[in-house]
Design a protein around this motif. Structure first.
Motif, PDB file in Angstrom:
ATOM      1  N   GLU A   1      -3.681  -5.612   2.546  1.00 52.40           N
ATOM      2  CA  GLU A   1      -2.588  -4.964   1.842  1.00 52.40           C
ATOM      3  C   GLU A   1      -2.195  -5.931   0.735  1.00 52.40           C
ATOM      4  O   GLU A   1      -1.449  -6.863   0.961  1.00 52.40           O
TER       5      GLU A   1
ATOM      6  N   GLY B   1       2.499  -0.119  -3.213  1.00 53.19           N
ATOM      7  CA  GLY B   1       1.201  -0.542  -3.705  1.00 53.19           C
ATOM      8  C   GLY B   1       1.254  -1.059  -5.125  1.00 53.19           C
ATOM      9  O   GLY B   1       2.304  -1.341  -5.685  1.00 53.19           O
ATOM     10  N   TYR B   2       0.080  -1.171  -5.725  1.00 48.31           N
ATOM     11  CA  TYR B   2      -0.039  -1.741  -7.068  1.00 48.31           C
ATOM     12  C   TYR B   2       0.709  -0.899  -8.094  1.00 48.31           C
ATOM     13  O   TYR B   2       1.284  -1.424  -9.040  1.00 48.31           O
TER      14      TYR B   2
ATOM     15  N   LYS C   1     -10.897  -1.243  -2.063  1.00 50.42           N
ATOM     16  CA  LYS C   1     -11.779  -2.290  -1.536  1.00 50.42           C
ATOM     17  C   LYS C   1     -13.192  -1.797  -1.269  1.00 50.42           C
ATOM     18  O   LYS C   1     -14.136  -2.586  -1.260  1.00 50.42           O
TER      19      LYS C   1
ATOM     20  N   ASP D   1       0.837  -1.194   0.000  1.00 49.76           N
ATOM     21  CA  ASP D   1       0.000   0.000   0.000  1.00 49.76           C
ATOM     22  C   ASP D   1       0.867   1.236   0.000  1.00 49.76           C
ATOM     23  O   ASP D   1       2.002   1.212   0.410  1.00 49.76           O
TER      24      ASP D   1
ATOM     25  N   ARG E   1      -3.038  -6.376 -10.773  1.00 46.11           N
ATOM     26  CA  ARG E   1      -1.696  -5.987 -10.348  1.00 46.11           C
ATOM     27  C   ARG E   1      -0.760  -5.844 -11.557  1.00 46.11           C
ATOM     28  O   ARG E   1       0.071  -4.936 -11.606  1.00 46.11           O
TER      29      ARG E   1
ATOM     30  N   ASN F   1      -5.004   0.288  -1.373  1.00 49.98           N
ATOM     31  CA  ASN F   1      -5.864  -0.888  -1.331  1.00 49.98           C
ATOM     32  C   ASN F   1      -7.115  -0.647  -0.502  1.00 49.98           C
ATOM     33  O   ASN F   1      -8.204  -1.091  -0.849  1.00 49.98           O
TER      34      ASN F   1
END
Length: 290
Positions: A56, A134-135, A209, A44, A233, A205
């Motif tokens: 996460e 994060g992503y 969500k 994250d 991802r 994240n």
């Protein structure tokens, strides 16, 4: 009115801030404050003090309790919140300039986010966000803030110049769904720094969500996040990689954008770094030699 503007500016730049109450957490959806992340936040971006705590990446983490005071983030200085509301065109510009200066107040601009006004209009701001975790880790995301003349009665608009497959970003033009967090922009309660905090938090994240399909401009990205996280991802990883490619990073966005990236040699980098350190250590700011 001149003294009001002066005290207003002084408060924006000098008043200490602390977490404050407000409605910008809006049912805990993303919030706008943030705090230091721990070493366990590997999936994250720096987590905010919001109602969103959760997975996460693929790992579940314990939910963090946050109070109502944590939701909004740094409080607006009292002089700003209670000062006279000016409605002439000139005073609107003054208020907008003061709000821009207020971004220098500690905690008002999210870490890793930098904003500068357009060279041609105070109603257009350009920004860049460096994503740490994060992503979209290591992504360099460029964006633009368009502020309507009716501001603060109408909310600003954020448009990304960097293509990303994000549920809240429209594919056609990069428009960010700020309305998800601010369905009704409240004058002298909602400020642009609140929008900036939510913009950064939307890449985390905990915010992703909480989204529903009806909230999203990019429903395909939303469905990937819900149903095929490895594929989501991978799309984000590619977005990040492309954002750092020279043909995108060094491209001049528009003629009025003051944020320009250019390549540096190792020697230039070392010299620039030393000048930055010298500037930071100088009690009186820059000198002719810096």
């Amino acid at each position: 009115s001149g003294s009001n503007v002066s005290s207003y500016a002084d408060a924006a730049l000098m008043t200490p801030t602390k977490p404050g109450k407000g409605n910008n957490g809006r049912n805990g959806d993303g919030g706008v404050g943030e705090q230091e992340s721990s070493d366990n936040d590997a999936m994250d971006v720096d987590p905010p003090t919001t109602g969103h705590a959760g997975a996460e990446g693929d790992q579940e983490m314990a939910e963090t309790h946050t109070s109502e005071e944590d939701l909004k983030g740094p409080a607006v200085p009292l002089a700003i919140a209670s000062s006279g509301r000016f409605y002439s065109e000139h005073m609107r510009r003054c208020e907008l300039q003061i709000e821009l200066l207020g971004l220098r107040t500690m905690g008002h601009t999210p870490r890793g986010v930098y904003v500068m006004p357009s060279l041609g209009s105070i109603n257009v701001w350009y920004g860049v966000m460096f994503v740490k975790r994060g992503y979209w880790r290591d992504a360099v995301i460029r964006f633009r803030i368009d502020i309507p003349r009716e501001y603060p009665r109408l909310h600003p608009a954020i448009t990304l110049a960097t293509p990303v497959a994000h549920p809240l970003v429209r594919l056609e033009d990069g428009r960010f769904a700020l309305e998800h967090q601010f369905p009704q922009w409240t004058p002298y309660s909602d400020y642009i720094f609140h929008a900036l905090h939510y913009f950064k938090n939307s890449f985390k994240n905990r915010v992703l969500k909480q989204l529903q399909a009806r909230d999203c401009y990019n429903v395909a990205a939303f469905l990937r996040f819900k149903n095929d996280l490895p594929q989501f991802r991978e799309h984000a990883r590619i977005d990040s990689m492309r954002s750092r490619m020279p043909d995108h990073l060094y491209k001049q966005q528009t003629h009025d954008c003051p944020i320009i990236f250019s390549p540096l040699s190792d020697e230039d980098y070392d010299a620039t770094l030393q000048r930055i350190k010298l500037f930071a250590s100088s009690p009186n700011g820059p000198t002719e030699s810096t």
